[in-house]
Design an enzyme around this catalytic site. Structure first.
Site, PDB file in Angstrom:
ATOM      1  N   GLU A 100      -6.676   3.137  -5.941  1.00 42.54           N
ATOM      2  CA  GLU A 100      -8.004   3.154  -5.329  1.00 42.54           C
ATOM      3  C   GLU A 100      -8.638   4.511  -5.631  1.00 42.54           C
ATOM      4  OE1 GLU A 100     -10.143   2.834  -0.949  1.00 42.54           O
ATOM      5  OE2 GLU A 100      -8.281   3.958  -1.206  1.00 42.54           O
ATOM      6  N   HIS A 125     -10.526  -4.814   2.848  1.00 40.18           N
ATOM      7  CA  HIS A 125     -10.451  -4.472   4.267  1.00 40.18           C
ATOM      8  C   HIS A 125     -11.450  -3.399   4.673  1.00 40.18           C
ATOM      9  CE1 HIS A 125      -8.115  -1.481   2.163  1.00 40.18           C
ATOM     10  NE2 HIS A 125      -8.137  -0.706   3.224  1.00 40.18           N
ATOM     11  N   ASP A 126     -12.073  -2.734   3.697  1.00 36.93           N
ATOM     12  CA  ASP A 126     -13.042  -1.667   3.986  1.00 36.93           C
ATOM     13  C   ASP A 126     -14.492  -2.100   3.799  1.00 36.93           C
ATOM     14  OD1 ASP A 126     -11.227   0.316   4.683  1.00 36.93           O
ATOM     15  OD2 ASP A 126     -11.002   1.042   2.634  1.00 36.93           O
ATOM     16  N   ASP A 131      -3.452   4.273  -2.257  1.00 39.92           N
ATOM     17  CA  ASP A 131      -4.611   4.490  -1.390  1.00 39.92           C
ATOM     18  C   ASP A 131      -5.212   5.876  -1.624  1.00 39.92           C
ATOM     19  OD1 ASP A 131      -6.172   3.619   1.106  1.00 39.92           O
ATOM     20  OD2 ASP A 131      -5.343   5.542   1.752  1.00 39.92           O
ATOM     21  N   ASP A 185       0.850  -1.184   0.000  1.00 48.39           N
ATOM     22  CA  ASP A 185       0.000   0.000   0.000  1.00 48.39           C
ATOM     23  C   ASP A 185       0.889   1.238   0.000  1.00 48.39           C
ATOM     24  OD1 ASP A 185      -2.864   0.383   0.009  1.00 48.39           O
ATOM     25  OD2 ASP A 185      -2.947  -1.078   1.639  1.00 48.39           O
TER      26      ASP A 185
END
Length: 589
Positions: free
Chosen positions: A277, A352-353, A219, A112
């Site tokens: 993202e 993960h979100d 990210d 990330d």
């Protein structure tokens, strides 16, 4: 009626093959994957111990969520040192051993890259806040406040934080100014107009690329450029002092210049790729970042979120019925537009979100877990784009139980939502302790915590994750859903994932082929589409509903000559006259 493929349709451009288009990438949340030393926190040695499991699954590359030093306010997405491993995760030597283990098996690693913001504990921010004359001052975004008509000090503008209803600005007494934080106050935004900061970021990227990673997941990358005059956001909520400002900082004015500079000065020097993202992004905007025939490259692929945003947000009250026609149209829009514009995307339903997709997208009963998980797998593996799987998805993990008390939810978003709603209900009802039942249900359904429980390696009380006290409570569902029980079992979800991934890898049509959606308004829970490449055609058809549907596959283009190459009913042959709940099939036409 159904709209089926035919050979007279307009041909889309053929995608240029690339290694990063064909891989299967597995996302790991380090805290929750595997603990090697009994301290209750997942770590790098734990990941290394499971590399053979991942290889057997068919994984070509792993994506590690942030493993850098962090106060863990936002579970690692608040970084205090980009070049130091977070101590509970291990050491740099542990990281190097993981890379060596992956390399020995022909596997890759991406990190990330979190550069919209840092932790407020980062040395850069500590220096930046110390003085207006600090050389680090312009690494972050500082502005003087304003004074309202009553003489009250107020923030520089009316922007609302993405998390919560408060201001996106935080006052700091040391220099009598505000700093910008689109997320939490502990995550100050970086200032990409600073040449010195840009060089710091480039140097940090080179550091990790030189150590052997294959690229980055960027990210919240579409938020990094802001209009530096910081105008007020349009009033969308007259009752609130602060307003959503997405329209002002989403795909900001200098975003393409920033990404082109990073690509030109760093990424182009390596055989690396980036996946960005980019929430709140249209296909047209996505293409502006990832079109492959451009000379001024930016990224190779994008994570858009429109399909999962259909089910986003905390839902209080009765759950909204899922509209699978809408889901199908969103998938089709992205598939066809990206393929038609020489562009590439990621294919995912879980991360993960997000809550677990068996609950969030299908709203399936636990008794229907196996069918639902297999449907989602086949759905993913038959779409164009790079395939991503989030840990636990391959065994059918589900959300946490409804009776978990609030203190078991570790995410700051969950906790902040509860506190804000409690204040609102107290003001509305005049009660010190208003009924929070629906708020708790909403958190249970939508919390990011659902994705962050320890990986269920076995059915023991600690799920085979740790010998100590796990940092987050184990989802007791591990007693019936775990790797050990599914490993080697012919009809298990895990085995289905392995088989389906191999089918995808051996079938270029499923990766690169043209996409055409088949809809029939009589069957709103049926999603069907064809994939075609070099006159090879495949038909996907699935029932996303919890009840059987009396429909024949021929309605969507299957013929007596079609070959059923893969389906979700295990050893049972699918019935020709209906699709049972969560049944999915793949035909070669």
């Amino acid at each position: 009626m159904a709209s089926n493929s035919n050979n007279s349709k307009t041909r889309l451009p053929i995608q240029e093959p690339a290694w990063w288009k064909e891989i299967f990438c597995y996302q790991i949340y380090p805290s929750s994957f595997k603990d090697s030393n009994g301290d209750g926190v997942g770590d790098l040695k734990g990941i290394t111990a499971k590399v053979d499991y991942l290889k057997d699954l068919g994984v070509d590359m792993i994506w590690l969520c942030p493993l850098y030093k962090s106060p863990m306010v936002d579970m690692g997405y608040d970084i205090s040192d980009y070049r130091e491993i977070h101590a509970p995760f291990g050491t740099m030597q542990d990281w190097e051993e993981l890379v060596a283990a992956l390399k020995a098996r022909g596997m890759k690693l991406i990190h990330d890259l979190v550069v919209n913001h840092t932790s407020d504990q980062h040395q850069w921010f500590q220096e930046s806040k110390s003085s207006k004359d600090s050389p680090y001052r312009d690494y972050y975004i500082w502005r003087p406040g304003k004074t309202d008509t009553s003489g009250r000090r107020i923030p520089p503008n009316n922007w609302r934080s993405i998390w919560g209803n408060g201001s996106a600005w935080e006052y700091d007494e040391t220099t009598d100014e505000y700093y910008l934080h689109l997320f939490s106050p502990q995550q100050p935004d970086l200032n990409f107009t600073s040449p010195a900061l840009m060089e710091e970021i480039k140097d940090m990227m080179r550091f990790w690329l030189n150590k052997g990673i294959s690229g980055f997941r960027l990210d919240a990358i579409n938020f990094v450029s802001k209009p530096m005059d910081f105008p007020d956001a349009p009033i969308q909520d007259p009752s609130s002092e602060y307003q959503p400002a997405f329209s002002l900082f989403n795909h900001g004015p200098k975003i393409h210049e920033i990404l082109q500079e990073l690509q030109r000065d760093v990424l182009s020097k390596y055989d690396a790729f980036t996946v960005g993202e980019a929430a709140f992004t249209s296909p047209e905007q996505a293409v502006s970042y990832v079109r492959q025939d451009r000379e001024d490259k930016e990224m190779q692929m994008i994570f858009h979120t429109e399909h999962v945003d259909l089910y986003g947000g905390f839902e209080e009250g009765p759950q909204e019925a899922r509209d699978y026609v809408k889901l199908a149209n969103v998938i089709s829009k992205w598939q066809t537009y990206m393929l038609n514009h020489d562009s590439w995307q990621s294919v995912f339903l879980s991360n993960h979100d997000q809550p677990r997709p068996i609950n969030n997208i299908l709203q399936a009963k636990i008794s229907q877990r196996e069918e639902a998980a297999k449907l989602l797998c086949l759905f993913l593996c038959t779409q164009a784009g790079t395939l991503y799987c989030y840990q636990g998805e391959e065994v059918g993990m589900v959300n946490v139980p409804e009776d978990w008390p609030l203190e078991e939810y570790k995410d700051l978003v969950s906790q902040d939502y509860f506190r804000e709603r409690q204040k609102e209900l107290q003001a509305k009802t005049g009660e010190a302790h208003p009924d929070m039942t629906e708020v708790r249900k909403a958190i249970n359904r939508k919390a990011r915590d659902n994705a962050r429980t320890p990986m269920p390696w076995d059915s023991s009380p600690k799920a085979g994750f740790t010998t100590g006290t796990p940092w987050m409570r184990v989802n007791e569902d591990n007693q019936v859903c775990n790797v050990a029980d599914q490993q080697g079992k012919k009809d298990s979800i895990l085995t289905f994932w392995k088989e389906t991934v191999q089918l995808r890898k051996s079938t270029p049509t499923l990766i690169y082929g043209q996409f055409e959606l088949n809809l029939d308004e009589r069957y709103p829970t049926i999603i069907s589409y064809t994939r075609e490449l070099d006159d090879k055609r495949y038909l996907f058809i699935a029932n996303f509903g919890g009840e059987a549907v009396a429909v024949n596959a021929s309605t969507y283009g299957a013929t007596p000559e079609s070959t059923l190459v893969h389906h979700t009913l295990g050893s049972n042959e699918p019935g020709e006259g209906e699709l049972v709940a969560y049944e999915a099939r793949l035909y070669r036409l």
